[in-house]
Design an enzyme around this catalytic site. Structure first.
Site, PDB file in Angstrom:
ATOM      1  N   ASN A 210      32.964  33.871  50.818  1.00  0.00           N
ATOM      2  CA  ASN A 210      32.500  34.339  52.126  1.00  0.00           C
ATOM      3  C   ASN A 210      32.926  35.786  52.324  1.00  0.00           C
ATOM      4  O   ASN A 210      33.538  36.389  51.439  1.00  0.00           O
ATOM      5  CB  ASN A 210      33.042  33.429  53.228  1.00  0.00           C
ATOM      6  CG  ASN A 210      34.546  33.383  53.213  1.00  0.00           C
ATOM      7  OD1 ASN A 210      35.206  34.388  53.424  1.00  0.00           O
ATOM      8  ND2 ASN A 210      35.107  32.217  52.927  1.00  0.00           N
ATOM      9  N   ASP A 279      34.962  25.434  52.852  1.00  0.00           N
ATOM     10  CA  ASP A 279      34.939  24.044  53.322  1.00  0.00           C
ATOM     11  C   ASP A 279      34.339  23.111  52.276  1.00  0.00           C
ATOM     12  O   ASP A 279      34.595  21.918  52.278  1.00  0.00           O
ATOM     13  CB  ASP A 279      34.095  23.940  54.604  1.00  0.00           C
ATOM     14  CG  ASP A 279      34.729  24.718  55.746  1.00  0.00           C
ATOM     15  OD1 ASP A 279      35.960  24.614  55.899  1.00  0.00           O
ATOM     16  OD2 ASP A 279      34.008  25.439  56.472  1.00  0.00           O
ATOM     17  N   LYS A 289      27.917  28.436  31.218  1.00  0.00           N
ATOM     18  CA  LYS A 289      27.099  29.170  32.191  1.00  0.00           C
ATOM     19  C   LYS A 289      25.778  28.428  32.427  1.00  0.00           C
ATOM     20  O   LYS A 289      25.101  28.061  31.454  1.00  0.00           O
ATOM     21  CB  LYS A 289      26.839  30.583  31.660  1.00  0.00           C
ATOM     22  CG  LYS A 289      26.148  31.462  32.640  1.00  0.00           C
ATOM     23  CD  LYS A 289      25.866  32.828  32.061  1.00  0.00           C
ATOM     24  CE  LYS A 289      24.921  33.555  32.998  1.00  0.00           C
ATOM     25  NZ  LYS A 289      24.227  34.643  32.347  1.00  0.00           N
ATOM     26  N   PHE A 323      43.033  30.258  63.077  1.00  0.00           N
ATOM     27  CA  PHE A 323      42.020  31.232  63.503  1.00  0.00           C
ATOM     28  C   PHE A 323      40.673  30.526  63.483  1.00  0.00           C
ATOM     29  O   PHE A 323      40.411  29.712  62.599  1.00  0.00           O
ATOM     30  CB  PHE A 323      41.983  32.431  62.536  1.00  0.00           C
ATOM     31  CG  PHE A 323      42.910  33.547  62.932  1.00  0.00           C
ATOM     32  CD1 PHE A 323      44.280  33.357  62.955  1.00  0.00           C
ATOM     33  CD2 PHE A 323      42.401  34.793  63.296  1.00  0.00           C
ATOM     34  CE1 PHE A 323      45.135  34.376  63.336  1.00  0.00           C
ATOM     35  CE2 PHE A 323      43.239  35.822  63.672  1.00  0.00           C
ATOM     36  CZ  PHE A 323      44.617  35.625  63.691  1.00  0.00           C
ATOM     37  N   LYS A 337      39.055  22.631  67.835  1.00  0.00           N
ATOM     38  CA  LYS A 337      39.814  22.800  66.588  1.00  0.00           C
ATOM     39  C   LYS A 337      41.324  22.726  66.865  1.00  0.00           C
ATOM     40  O   LYS A 337      42.077  22.108  66.127  1.00  0.00           O
ATOM     41  CB  LYS A 337      39.438  24.166  65.982  1.00  0.00           C
ATOM     42  CG  LYS A 337      39.893  24.389  64.562  1.00  0.00           C
ATOM     43  CD  LYS A 337      39.203  25.633  63.970  1.00  0.00           C
ATOM     44  CE  LYS A 337      39.827  26.043  62.657  1.00  0.00           C
ATOM     45  NZ  LYS A 337      39.237  27.237  62.076  1.00  0.00           N
ATOM     46  N   LYS A 341      43.353  19.540  65.217  1.00  0.00           N
ATOM     47  CA  LYS A 341      44.223  19.878  64.079  1.00  0.00           C
ATOM     48  C   LYS A 341      45.683  20.038  64.479  1.00  0.00           C
ATOM     49  O   LYS A 341      46.477  20.522  63.701  1.00  0.00           O
ATOM     50  CB  LYS A 341      43.683  21.133  63.388  1.00  0.00           C
ATOM     51  CG  LYS A 341      42.255  20.914  62.946  1.00  0.00           C
ATOM     52  CD  LYS A 341      41.710  21.937  62.015  1.00  0.00           C
ATOM     53  CE  LYS A 341      40.263  21.541  61.701  1.00  0.00           C
ATOM     54  NZ  LYS A 341      39.658  22.362  60.688  1.00  0.00           N
TER      55      LYS A 341
END
Ligand code: FMN
Length: 395
Positions: A210, A279, A289, A323, A337, A341
């Site tokens: 990301n 995730d 490959k 975060f 969240k 958590k």
């Protein structure tokens, strides 16, 4: 908010690395620290005072006997004004002069007159640096409480290889900034920070990741260090330089990050998870490959570890901060969240406005008791400062 002393006097002496002092000044100015420059006569042969004047936005002092611009004795006023006096680069000559009580120019006289912390960052040819007289002078100065930022090894400007290269300029600026910080309200605390992205490997050459750059996490780790904490930074792949004074553990995947976090979790007081951990991971990792075909390629993904949730379940004495980077229903998703958590705080940022790759961030900090603190857009280091101010006040 904590108080920060604010004036660094930089003494530039006449070495080939004099130009690198410009980078140090620019890094300190970016940190909003006032800089005043004193140059030796020799230093002005390498770089013009005008460059230092422009970057520091202050007059540069060279000549002790120049007509004063104000009714104050310049070397005394700079000696008093300095919170830290940094000599960078420090020649063998200036080190030798100070070690032997010589005050025959503006820089050596100011060093002699100041009660501020004096820090030398030596830079010279290896043979000069290893000369026993230079080493004896350094040892003598250390004995009197002068500090040194040791030179690095590498290829020197003269072509020789060895010790004597000016330490990395970002390292020097960061170290000076951390010396300026008071109070050290995280002294004795151990802080674990995660930063950057993780990668999920598809085959030996491809992976999914990301856009996280790690900047927010590195800023949090540096802020904790500056407040006196012992810091462990577990970082996914980033292009950021290793921060000084922080134990850095580099990882690639979600699995590696989980392992590194769990092996340190018991021993830390505060955990701040800024990392953008993947995730999902591909169901199948191809050892070879994946060949290109004419047809479309369909990939299946499996849910990977939810590290924050695992930490929330195992939490004992730790303060746990997550975060949440969201593109919609920011506060609602972040609060969910926080509760799911078992977090103590969550820092929510809307990635549509700011976040990845930028120097600044616009966040809201949500506390376990439901309080929400909305912060203005600010530098990531300022966000980190606010976060620790809040944690410290409520702990
Ligand atoms: C091209 C050149 C490069 C130099 N580089 C260094 C250096 O990197 N470190 C050092 O200690 N002296 C270096 N010197 C020697 C210093 O300039 C010399 O010792 C001078 O007296 C230092 O004065 P200052 O300490 O008052 O600035 C260099 C000299 C020249 C001509």
């Amino acid at each position: 908010m904590q108080e920060k002393s604010n004036c660094v006097v930089i003494g530039v002496s006449g070495g080939i690395a004099a130009y690198k002092a410009l980078d140090i000044i620019s890094a300190l100015r970016k940190k909003q620290i006032e800089v005043n420059v004193i140059m030796t006569e020799s230093a002005t042969r390498f770089v013009s005072p005008l460059s230092f004047q422009s970057l520091s936005q202050n007059m540069v002092t060279v000549d002790m006997f120049e007509e004063p611009k104000a009714w104050e004795i310049q070397h005394i006023s700079l000696a008093k004004k300095a919170d830290i006096l940094l000599v960078a680069p420090a020649t063998a000559n200036i080190i030798g002069k100070v070690a032997n009580g010589i005050a025959d120019d503006m820089l050596s006289t100011t060093i002699m007159a100041t009660k501020a912390k004096v820090v030398f960052a030596p830079a010279m040819n290896t043979n000069m640096y290893e000369n026993p007289i230079v080493q004896e002078n350094i040892a003598k100065l250390k004995k009197y409480g002068y500090e040194f930022i040791e030179p690095a090894s590498g290829r020197l400007a003269c072509g020789d290889e060895g010790r004597g290269k000016l330490a990395d300029t970002k390292y020097i600026a960061d170290k000076i900034e951390s010396m300026l910080y008071e109070p050290k309200d995280l002294e004795g605390k151990r802080v674990l920070v995660t930063a950057g992205p993780t990668i999920a490997k598809l085959d030996p050459v491809r992976y999914i990741t990301n856009r996280s750059t790690g900047k927010m996490g590195y800023a949090v780790a540096e802020e904790a260090r500056d407040r006196g904490a012992e810091v462990i930074l577990i970082s996914g792949p980033t292009s950021l330089k290793d921060p000084f004074g922080i134990q850095l553990i580099r990882v690639d995947t979600n699995e590696e990050m989980l392992k590194a976090v769990l092996s340190n979790y018991e021993d830390v007081d505060i955990v701040i998870k800024t990392a953008a951990v993947a995730d999902y991971k591909p169901k199948i990792y191809s050892k070879e490959k994946i060949k290109k075909h004419d047809e479309d390629l369909m990939l299946e993904f499996l849910r990977d570890n939810d590290i924050l949730k695992i930490l929330g379940e195992k939490k004992k004495h730790q303060v746990l901060v997550g975060f949440a980077a969201e593109s919609h229903s920011l506060l609602e998703n972040a609060e969910k969240k926080l509760n799911n958590k078992n977090l103590d705080y969550i820092v929510a940022n809307n990635i549509i406005h700011t976040g990845f790759a930028s120097e600044d961030n616009k966040v809201s900090i949500i506390c376990k008791n439901g309080d929400i603190i909305d912060l203005e857009p600010m530098l990531k280091k300022q966000v980190a400062k606010n976060l620790f101010d809040i944690i410290n006040k409520r702990r």
